[in-house]
Design an enzyme around this catalytic site. Structure first.
Site, PDB file in Angstrom:
ATOM      1  N   ALA A 125      -2.634  -1.346  -1.215  1.00  0.00           N
ATOM      2  CA  ALA A 125      -3.178  -0.513  -0.306  1.00  0.00           C
ATOM      3  C   ALA A 125      -2.662  -0.143   0.855  1.00  0.00           C
ATOM      4  CB  ALA A 125      -4.618  -0.967   0.091  1.00  0.00           C
ATOM      5  N   HIS A 126      -3.112   0.661   1.792  1.00  0.00           N
ATOM      6  CA  HIS A 126      -2.552   1.066   3.070  1.00  0.00           C
ATOM      7  C   HIS A 126      -2.181   0.034   4.094  1.00  0.00           C
ATOM      8  CE1 HIS A 126      -6.906   2.418   4.347  1.00  0.00           C
ATOM      9  NE2 HIS A 126      -6.649   1.097   4.405  1.00  0.00           N
ATOM     10  N   ASN A 127      -0.913  -0.009   4.597  1.00  0.00           N
ATOM     11  CA  ASN A 127      -0.601  -0.806   5.712  1.00  0.00           C
ATOM     12  C   ASN A 127      -0.355  -2.202   5.224  1.00  0.00           C
ATOM     13  OD1 ASN A 127      -2.276   1.439   7.205  1.00  0.00           O
ATOM     14  ND2 ASN A 127      -0.621   0.693   8.401  1.00  0.00           N
TER      15      ASN A 127
END
Length: 346
Positions: free
Chosen positions: A237-239
């Site tokens: 997922a993001h980051n």
């Protein structure tokens, strides 16, 4: 064409015992091997098969005795066997050379020397592709994405805009790099997408399996460190930040803003919540649910994950639970009988 055991021992740098002129004509597993095949033992649980295998020779760890069977002892039997298998069953992969006539390359894209672009590859404005990189049929490279040298992307890989990929990166078919991060806010009962303005950075010598999704960051970057290997069907997922030389096995899901250290092993179907840290050298055993930070050099298992030795005790107790319930019920019955007798005496 066969090879003598002496020749194979020299190839893998192993210690030879038995007849060096034993002729090897093929490779197979211990159970499947027939006359002329060489096999290997990597997991000691299969050691009894050394007594029954029909293989003419075996590759074994340095500390294993193969009895009367001709053997080659090495420190890593799996790696040695892979080298031998390559002799008898060489893998031939035909990569595209040059730019196929159906490929669509934007005018401002920069294509390095000896790049191969297969049929219907799309390279958008401002993209950069390094020397000797190969991109197979139907793949998409978004605008302002930078790809290093000596990479191999198989068919139908999608790399979105403004992504940076290093050198010698290997991506299997169907993977998506830089997809929109899963970020929403609820407004008047309706979910609204929060713009994901960051990017993805994949460092050198990363390998990514089939149908992997790596989301772009909301801000800054999602990072995959140098030398990390990712199996099929993984969601990042993001980051998320993943360190160097880590291994992530199939069907793992890593939630947003989780930080994973160097040399971490995440086994199959592990799920990690967001905003936690996994220290260097940690091992997350299969199907574990990781809900809090994992210290460096720690092995955890279970749902929720616990230190491995503690989880094993818990699961051993679970197996005894039916007998324990039966014993408790028997004690309860006896206590009730004693109470009844005391009442009658009173």
């Amino acid at each position: 064409m066969g090879r003598t055991l002496k020749e194979i021992a020299a190839l893998v740098g192993g210690e030879l015992s038995g007849d060096p002129e034993t002729m090897v004509t093929g490779v197979a597993g211990l159970k499947e091997a027939g006359e002329g095949d060489i096999s290997f033992l990597a997991n000691r649980r299969y050691a009894p098969l050394l007594e029954t295998t029909r293989a003419c020779a075996v590759i074994v760890p340095l500390t294993v005795e193969a009895g009367k069977k001709p053997a080659i002892r090495v420190s890593d039997p799996s790696l040695a066997f892979a080298k031998v298998a390559g002799i008898f069953h060489p893998v031939v992969i035909r990569h595209p050379k040059g730019i196929h006539k159906t490929a669509v390359v934007a005018r401002t894209a920069k294509i390095g020397k000896d790049v191969g672009l297969g049929p219907y590859v799309v390279v958008e404005e401002g993209a950069v592709i390094g020397d000797r990189t190969v991109i197979q049929a139907g793949s998409f490279i978004g605008h302002d994405t930078h790809i290093g040298a000596d990479c191999i992307f198989y068919a139908n890989v999608s790399v979105r805009e403004r992504v940076t990929i290093g050198n010698k990166v290997f991506i299997q078919s169907g993977s998506v790099i830089g997809s929109e991060g899963f970020g929403y806010t609820r407004v008047d009962g309706v979910y609204k997408l929060i713009p994901q303005t960051g990017t993805v950075v994949i460092e050198d010598e990363v390998e990514i399996g089939a149908n992997v999704a790596i989301d772009r960051a909301r801000f800054d970057k999602t990072l995959i460190g140098r030398g990390t290997k990712i199996d099929n069907l993984v969601q990042i997922a993001h980051n998320v930040v993943i360190g160097e030389n880590s291994v992530i096995v199939a069907q793992v899901g890593i939630s947003g803003s989780t930080h994973i250290g160097n040399n971490v092993t995440i086994a199959g179907q592990v799920g990690l919540v967001g905003h936690i840290e996994v220290g260097d050298g940690a091992i997350l055993a299969a199907q574990s649910g990781i809900m809090r930070d994992v210290p460096p050099n720690t092995m955890v298992f279970g749902y929720p994950a616990q230190p491995h030795h503690q989880a094993m005790k818990m699961y051993a107790a679970f197996e005894r639970l039916p007998d324990m319930v039966k014993a408790v019920n028997e004690l309860k019955r006896k206590v009730e009988e004693l109470e009844e007798r005391l009442k009658q005496r009173g």
